[in-house]
Design a protein around this motif. Structure first.
Motif, PDB file in Angstrom:
ATOM      1  N   PHE A 258       8.510   2.648  37.451  1.00 17.99           N
ATOM      2  CA  PHE A 258       7.207   2.258  36.878  1.00 17.99           C
ATOM      3  C   PHE A 258       7.281   3.205  35.553  1.00 17.99           C
ATOM      4  O   PHE A 258       7.845   4.425  35.669  1.00 17.99           O
ATOM      5  N   ALA A 344      11.584  -0.385  33.261  1.00 17.34           N
ATOM      6  CA  ALA A 344      10.355  -0.959  34.137  1.00 17.34           C
ATOM      7  C   ALA A 344      10.793  -2.737  34.364  1.00 17.34           C
ATOM      8  O   ALA A 344      11.631  -3.107  33.741  1.00 17.34           O
ATOM      9  N   SER A 345      10.227  -3.125  35.571  1.00 17.30           N
ATOM     10  CA  SER A 345       9.182  -2.529  36.437  1.00 17.30           C
ATOM     11  C   SER A 345      10.024  -1.929  37.717  1.00 17.30           C
ATOM     12  O   SER A 345      11.064  -2.172  38.060  1.00 17.30           O
TER      13      SER A 345
END
Length: 535
Positions: A258, A344-345
């Motif tokens: 994240f 990310a993700s």
């Protein structure tokens, strides 16, 4: 005695039986308040809800209260505004700053992915589709955000007031205390938001008052007992993973993460390990424009963080690079020698990590380190579960890289920590709703806490179900005639899209392994026979 009027009502329009899509509608007399408006992630069946109309009129809402900036809590706010919501979006100052980078990024990703999809659809003769919202829609949403500090009462109406408490999950993350109802009939309701674990690198431990009528509590890791390591042990575990990956001098360590907080924690720990010569110096690439912008927000708020000085030092390290443009990102594939890429993700569902995975999954020199929760139906979960082949953007990729997991950077409290948090909120007089978890996690947390809450209902709400928050207990609203958008069996698990992709890969694998052309024809005839029997 005057009539007290109808009981307050709560409707669970997301994060019910599943981890994502946090969205709770609270109705208090004439007031309608939404707590969170998050995007569904996971299986395609769940993600399709992002495109469908809200199960309520956005224009009828008085306000939105946002617990934190993660997209599964905030990601449909631009759609809400686009569809007619004109009120205030209340959040903490740091949450507002993070949303200012996260929501436009989400809109940009949707525009980009829809553009790619429409090119494929045109070749296939299919209709074009529209993004859920654009970056411009997200920018327009930011105008409606209002920042409120922790522990300060905010009145929405004479019947509703709230204040934020630190949830310890993410920069700016909050639990929401609400007092609802008229005069002496007021009830106290607490939304946990996402609760952080003890000893998180940048966040102070979560806190909130005690004594509630109702608590709505997350349960993401409700059935999990993690070994919460000390700061030193956590870094040693990361050191071991880096050293294992670095045995391939021309390899790469890919960390799907994240972009907000997890990336910054990993960066701080990696630089600290290099400074202390526990791992060798090597390039660290943060391959995410969002992570770059979010890091600037963290830097702005670093004095509000525990160990904010470590983050400031890591950002300025000479071997740390942030990629912004697509050209800079593509150039990462040309790096020679061992390097670390954080992109990310976190569940490998979108963003630049998918490009890095296409380049490295089929190579034995690659290592993928999963450092967070992988929801059912996501590419990250398939890798975690040991898939030998996966499909990325329509391409079949063999998995020869080493797939590793290190679950010590979670932003969520585990089962025992959640039970401790709930215990500290007692007395809970009328009921506790367990949300934001898949069914095994909810069942696990319910088993942990039921004995310590005698006479208190522990409720597992289903999606789109409405409860009346009565003066004694919560009951399903008898006047609620709406059908849920998904049945309970369709949330929090892999769906037919996932089964189809697995079937295609299994069929291809069987054909490749077949002894000769005759054996391949036998497999195909059996498949055709099965299809004709079903029809």
């Amino acid at each position: 005695m005057p009539h007290a009027g109808p009981s307050p009502r709560i409707s669970f329009h997301g994060a019910a039986g599943t981890v994502t899509g946090s969205c709770f509608l609270l109705e208090v007399g004439a007031n309608r308040i939404l707590v969170d408006c998050g995007m569904f992630q996971g299986s395609k069946t769940e993600k399709e809800l992002n495109y469908r109309p809200f199960p309520f009129q956005p224009s009828s809402l008085d306000a939105v209260i946002l617990t934190h900036a993660h997209i599964d809590h905030s990601g449909l706010l631009p759609k809400l505004v686009k569809d007619g919501f004109a009120g205030s979006i209340c959040c903490t100052p740091a949450t507002m700053d993070l949303c200012a980078v996260m929501l436009p990024d989400s809109g940009h990703i949707q525009e980009m992915e829809v553009e790619q999809l429409n090119r494929r659809n045109e070749r296939r003769g299919r209709k074009s589709v529209e993004p859920i919202y654009t970056a411009a829609d997200a920018m327009a949403t930011l105008v409606q955000m209002r920042a409120h500090p922790f522990e300060q009462w905010v009145e929405i109406s004479p019947s509703v007031r709230f204040r934020f408490w630190n949830a310890g999950h993410l920069l700016g993350s909050a639990s929401v205390e609400l007092e609802i109802g008229p005069g002496t009939d007021r009830q106290r309701v607490l939304f946990s938001g996402d609760i952080g674990p003890h000893h998180k690198l940048f966040q102070f431990d979560p806190t909130a008052p005690s004594g509630w009528d109702y608590v709505i509590c997350e349960s993401t890791y409700g059935d999990t007992d993690r070994d919460d390591p000390s700061e030193e042990n956590r870094r040693n575990m990361l050191r071991d993973e880096v050293c294992l990956a670095a045995r391939h001098p021309d390899g790469a360590l890919l960390i799907p993460s994240f972009a907000v907080e997890r990336t910054q924690e990993l960066l701080a720990d990696l630089v600290e390990l290099m400074d202390r010569k526990k791992i060798s110096q090597c390039p660290i690439i943060i391959d995410s424009p969002l992570a770059s912008r979010a890091t600037e927000v963290f830097k702005k708020h670093s004095r509000e963080l525990e160990n904010g000085d470590l983050l400031r030092h890591a950002i300025e390290a000479k071997n740390v690079r942030f990629t912004e443009s697509a050209e800079q990102s593509k150039a990462v594939d040309n790096i020679r020698g061992f390097h670390i890429v954080i992109a990310a993700s976190g569940m490998c569902e979108a963003g630049r990590i998918r490009h890095r995975l296409k380049n490295w999954l089929w190579r034995q020199e690659g290592t993928v380190l999963l450092v967070g929760y992988q929801a059912n139906g996501t590419l990250g979960r398939f890798l975690e579960d040991g898939a030998s082949t996966v499909r990325i953007q329509g391409d079949e990729i063999a998995v020869r890289a080493s797939i590793r997991k290190l679950d010590v950077y979670s932003g969520h409290a585990d089962g025992p920590e959640l039970a401790v948090w709930i215990e500290a909120r007692k007395p809970i007089r009328r009921g506790i709703f367990l949300v934001h978890g898949e069914l095994p996690a909810i069942a696990g947390l319910k088993a942990r806490i039921s004995a310590s809450l005698p006479g208190v209902a522990v409720i597992q709400p289903a999606i789109d179900v409405t409860y009346e928050l009565g003066s004694r207990e919560a009951v399903i609203a008898s006047s609620d005639k709406t059908l849920p958008r998904l049945s309970a069996s369709q949330v929090g698990r892999a769906d037919w899209h996932n089964d189809f992709q697995t079937l295609v890969l299994d069929l291809q694998d069987s054909l490749v392994k077949a002894a000769d052309v005759k054996a391949r024809n036998v497999i195909l005839r059996r498949m055709r026979r099965a299809l004709s029997e079903d029809n």
